[in-house]
Design an enzyme around this catalytic site. Structure first.
Site, mmCIF file in Angstrom:
data_model
loop_
_atom_site.group_PDB
_atom_site.id
_atom_site.type_symbol
_atom_site.label_atom_id
_atom_site.label_comp_id
_atom_site.label_asym_id
_atom_site.label_seq_id
_atom_site.Cartn_x
_atom_site.Cartn_y
_atom_site.Cartn_z
ATOM 1 N N ARG A 32 1.434 19.911 -1.995
ATOM 2 C CA ARG A 32 2.694 19.486 -2.634
ATOM 3 C C ARG A 32 3.537 20.683 -3.055
ATOM 4 O O ARG A 32 4.481 20.533 -3.812
ATOM 5 C CB ARG A 32 2.385 18.603 -3.846
ATOM 6 C CG ARG A 32 1.815 17.242 -3.488
ATOM 7 C CD ARG A 32 1.986 16.290 -4.632
ATOM 8 N NE ARG A 32 1.415 14.987 -4.342
ATOM 9 C CZ ARG A 32 2.049 14.023 -3.687
ATOM 10 N NH1 ARG A 32 3.266 14.226 -3.247
ATOM 11 N NH2 ARG A 32 1.467 12.858 -3.479
ATOM 12 N N GLY A 54 10.078 12.239 0.229
ATOM 13 C CA GLY A 54 11.314 12.680 -0.428
ATOM 14 C C GLY A 54 11.294 14.155 -0.828
ATOM 15 O O GLY A 54 12.269 14.877 -0.600
ATOM 16 N N THR A 62 9.521 16.591 0.414
ATOM 17 C CA THR A 62 9.515 17.449 1.611
ATOM 18 C C THR A 62 10.922 17.567 2.201
ATOM 19 O O THR A 62 11.327 18.642 2.659
ATOM 20 C CB THR A 62 8.539 16.866 2.660
ATOM 21 O OG1 THR A 62 7.267 16.729 2.041
ATOM 22 C CG2 THR A 62 8.422 17.752 3.883
ATOM 23 N N ILE A 119 3.396 6.628 2.325
ATOM 24 C CA ILE A 119 2.941 5.245 2.175
ATOM 25 C C ILE A 119 3.890 4.478 1.250
ATOM 26 O O ILE A 119 3.878 3.258 1.226
ATOM 27 C CB ILE A 119 1.494 5.161 1.642
ATOM 28 C CG1 ILE A 119 1.390 5.736 0.214
ATOM 29 C CG2 ILE A 119 0.518 5.844 2.569
ATOM 30 C CD1 ILE A 119 0.132 5.306 -0.519
ATOM 31 N N ASP A 120 4.719 5.206 0.468
ATOM 32 C CA ASP A 120 5.581 4.552 -0.528
ATOM 33 C C ASP A 120 6.803 3.867 0.083
ATOM 34 O O ASP A 120 7.429 3.023 -0.557
ATOM 35 C CB ASP A 120 6.080 5.578 -1.561
ATOM 36 C CG ASP A 120 4.943 6.313 -2.252
ATOM 37 O OD1 ASP A 120 3.832 5.773 -2.262
ATOM 38 O OD2 ASP A 120 5.179 7.412 -2.769
ATOM 39 N N MET A 136 -0.395 1.736 -5.271
ATOM 40 C CA MET A 136 0.447 2.951 -5.283
ATOM 41 C C MET A 136 1.896 2.622 -4.934
ATOM 42 O O MET A 136 2.238 1.468 -4.715
ATOM 43 C CB MET A 136 -0.107 3.983 -4.305
ATOM 44 C CG MET A 136 -1.197 4.852 -4.885
ATOM 45 S SD MET A 136 -1.598 6.180 -3.727
ATOM 46 C CE MET A 136 -2.696 7.177 -4.730
ATOM 47 N N GLY A 137 2.724 3.642 -4.852
ATOM 48 C CA GLY A 137 4.128 3.422 -4.497
ATOM 49 C C GLY A 137 5.065 4.303 -5.282
ATOM 50 O O GLY A 137 6.282 4.204 -5.163
ATOM 51 N N ARG A 187 -9.911 -8.081 -15.530
ATOM 52 C CA ARG A 187 -10.474 -6.870 -14.936
ATOM 53 C C ARG A 187 -9.386 -6.123 -14.177
ATOM 54 O O ARG A 187 -8.430 -6.733 -13.710
ATOM 55 C CB ARG A 187 -11.597 -7.214 -13.943
ATOM 56 C CG ARG A 187 -12.850 -7.779 -14.584
ATOM 57 C CD ARG A 187 -13.631 -6.694 -15.309
ATOM 58 N NE ARG A 187 -14.917 -7.173 -15.786
ATOM 59 C CZ ARG A 187 -15.142 -7.751 -16.965
ATOM 60 N NH1 ARG A 187 -14.127 -7.966 -17.796
ATOM 61 N NH2 ARG A 187 -16.349 -8.134 -17.315
ATOM 62 N N GLN A 229 -5.768 3.835 -0.321
ATOM 63 C CA GLN A 229 -4.613 3.341 0.445
ATOM 64 C C GLN A 229 -4.069 4.371 1.424
ATOM 65 O O GLN A 229 -3.288 4.045 2.301
ATOM 66 C CB GLN A 229 -3.491 2.943 -0.522
ATOM 67 C CG GLN A 229 -3.847 1.746 -1.354
ATOM 68 C CD GLN A 229 -3.045 1.718 -2.652
ATOM 69 O OE1 GLN A 229 -2.114 0.947 -2.781
ATOM 70 N NE2 GLN A 229 -3.404 2.550 -3.596
HETATM 71 O O1 F6P Z 1 3.629 9.606 -2.421
HETATM 72 C C1 F6P Z 1 2.415 9.070 -2.021
HETATM 73 C C2 F6P Z 1 1.535 8.828 -3.202
HETATM 74 O O2 F6P Z 1 0.316 8.300 -2.733
HETATM 75 C C3 F6P Z 1 2.110 7.950 -4.312
HETATM 76 O O3 F6P Z 1 2.014 6.582 -4.015
HETATM 77 C C4 F6P Z 1 1.301 8.379 -5.492
HETATM 78 O O4 F6P Z 1 2.005 8.168 -6.683
HETATM 79 C C5 F6P Z 1 1.081 9.836 -5.244
HETATM 80 O O5 F6P Z 1 1.238 10.042 -3.863
HETATM 81 C C6 F6P Z 1 -0.283 10.353 -5.642
HETATM 82 O O6 F6P Z 1 -0.270 11.725 -5.471
HETATM 83 P P1 F6P Z 1 -1.536 12.665 -5.410
HETATM 84 O O7 F6P Z 1 -2.248 12.415 -4.120
HETATM 85 O O8 F6P Z 1 -0.979 14.030 -5.480
HETATM 86 O O9 F6P Z 1 -2.398 12.288 -6.570
#
Ligand code: F6P
Length: 374
Positions: free
Chosen positions: A74, A111, A113, A134-135, A177-178, A292, A300
């Site tokens: 990142r 985004g 990148t 994936i988002d 996630m998202g 739960r 994912q």
């Molecule tokens: O942007 C993809 C994503 O999987 C998001 O859904 C999530 O918030 C983030 O990356 C998690 O990031 P990391 O793998 O750095 O914990």
């Protein structure tokens, strides 16, 4: 003279990355006779000059693989950890680009990148990007690769959670996630038949959510599945954030005050956004139904890409090589229906594709009786 192109993958990994690398590489090598170099671990690899020559041998057999053969990170060109310090390494990247005699650098990512590629473009590099995450939140493209695979994984999880929720008469809250958008939770919630779907675009009222579960109880349905996006937020918290945002804007001329409001805002967001355990606790208290939580997390993003993502990444990758041959730079190769289109990078960066409130997926969720929390 044949061209020399570089490829890197950055940001969170996403199923379909290898299919995209293969699509670009095979077309560039086989049709346009280019040289192809892969840089390791995102922008860090080009900064540290860690690269591999991509050939028909190492591009072979990767179509079906998850993750990325190039590795990812990142890190940003202008903010990199070097010797324990955060440094701007843009100049080093620019220098290495020229040392390799690259004609263009292809940055595959979400985004962040796109933003970093644009930054390098402003420093004189020829860049082309591909939208992956994936988002599904990259602006300017119908869809991103990786989304379809992640969606299927989340749907399978919801399918499996149904039988255990039903057997134990429980509420099961599945966190999806998202990032700050609800595409995955919404898509998976509708496809998996979740009873409640909570997404960041629609701040929820906990009383409304609890009442929808109690209504199911009264109708003899003693279990509920809640699909919640990791970025979901309650109405109350959204209002507080709005107030802090306005205070911050008003303090535009008072740097110190603005800084302290920004700090408060950041801490508050960290505390209230995506607190799925707290959501479960509150729902249990309000409904008296045992609850739960299942957090799907990085599951994912793992594993083999779906057929759809392989096809999409191959379409984008092969088209990308053609744009490179035609020396079209400073663009993101986007999806438009069945076609592919070049979108200037300055129209992509700094924007996020959220779920529009009038999106058909929201509409159909409501029509089948799903509570959207509002
Ligand atoms: O942007 C993809 C994503 O999987 C998001 O859904 C999530 O918030 C983030 O990356 C998690 O990031 P990391 O793998 O750095 O914990």
């Amino acid at each position: 003279m044949s061209k020399h192109i570089g490829i890197l993958t950055a940001g969170g990994d996403s199923p379909g990355l290898n299919a995209a690398i293969r699509g670009i590489g095979k077309t560039a090598l086989g049709i346009y006779n280019m040289q192809v170099t892969g840089f390791m671990d995102g922008y860090r690899g080009i900064m540290e000059n860690r690269s591999i020559r991509l050939s028909s041998e190492n591009l072979s057999g990767i179509l079906t693989l998850g993750g990325t053969i190039l590795g990812t990170s990142r890190e940003k060109p202008h903010k990199m950890q070097v010797g324990g310090k955060m440094m701007d390494m843009t100049d080093v990247i620019v220098e290495n680009y020229h040392k390799h005699h690259l004609d263009a650098l292809i940055c595959i990512g979400g985004g962040g990148t796109q933003k970093n590629a644009y930054h390098l473009m402003k420093h004189g590099l020829n860049v082309v990007t591909l939208p992956k995450t994936i988002d599904n939140d990259v602006f300017g493209t119908d869809v991103t690769f990786g989304f379809d695979t992640a969606l299927s994984i989340a749907v399978e999880a919801i399918d499996r959670l149904h039988s255990t929720a039903h057997s134990h008469h429980r509420i099961i809250i599945v966190e999806i996630m998202g990032h700050n958008t609800g595409w995955l939770a919404l898509g998976a919630g509708v496809s998996g038949g979740a009873d409640v779907i909570l997404i960041p675009e629609i701040p929820y009222d906990i009383e409304v959510v609890a009442e929808s579960i109690l209504k199911r109880e009264r109708a003899g349905k003693h279990f509920s599945i809640v699909a919640v996006s990791e970025g979901a937020i309650s109405k109350e918290s959204a209002q507080k954030i709005d107030i802090l945002d306005k205070r911050k804007a008003k303090a535009a001329d008072e740097k110190e005050k603005q800084k302290s409001i920004q700090k408060e805002l950041k801490e508050y967001k960290k505390r209230v956004i995506g607190d799925t355990m707290q959501l479960a606790k509150e729902l249990e208290q309000l409904t008296l139904v045992e609850s739960r939580v299942t957090i799907l997390g990085h599951l994912q993003r793992g594993g083999i890409p779906s057929a759809y993502d392989r096809l999409l990444a191959t379409r984008l990758g092969t088209a990308c090589a053609e744009y490179l041959q035609n020396e079209k730079y400073g663009i993101m190769i986007a999806v438009r229906g069945e076609g592919v289109e070049a979108v200037p990078l300055d129209q992509v960066v700094g924007k996020r594709k959220s779920v529009p409130l009038d999106h058909p997926w929201i509409d159909c969720a409501r029509r089948v009786g799903t509570c959207m929390g509002d």
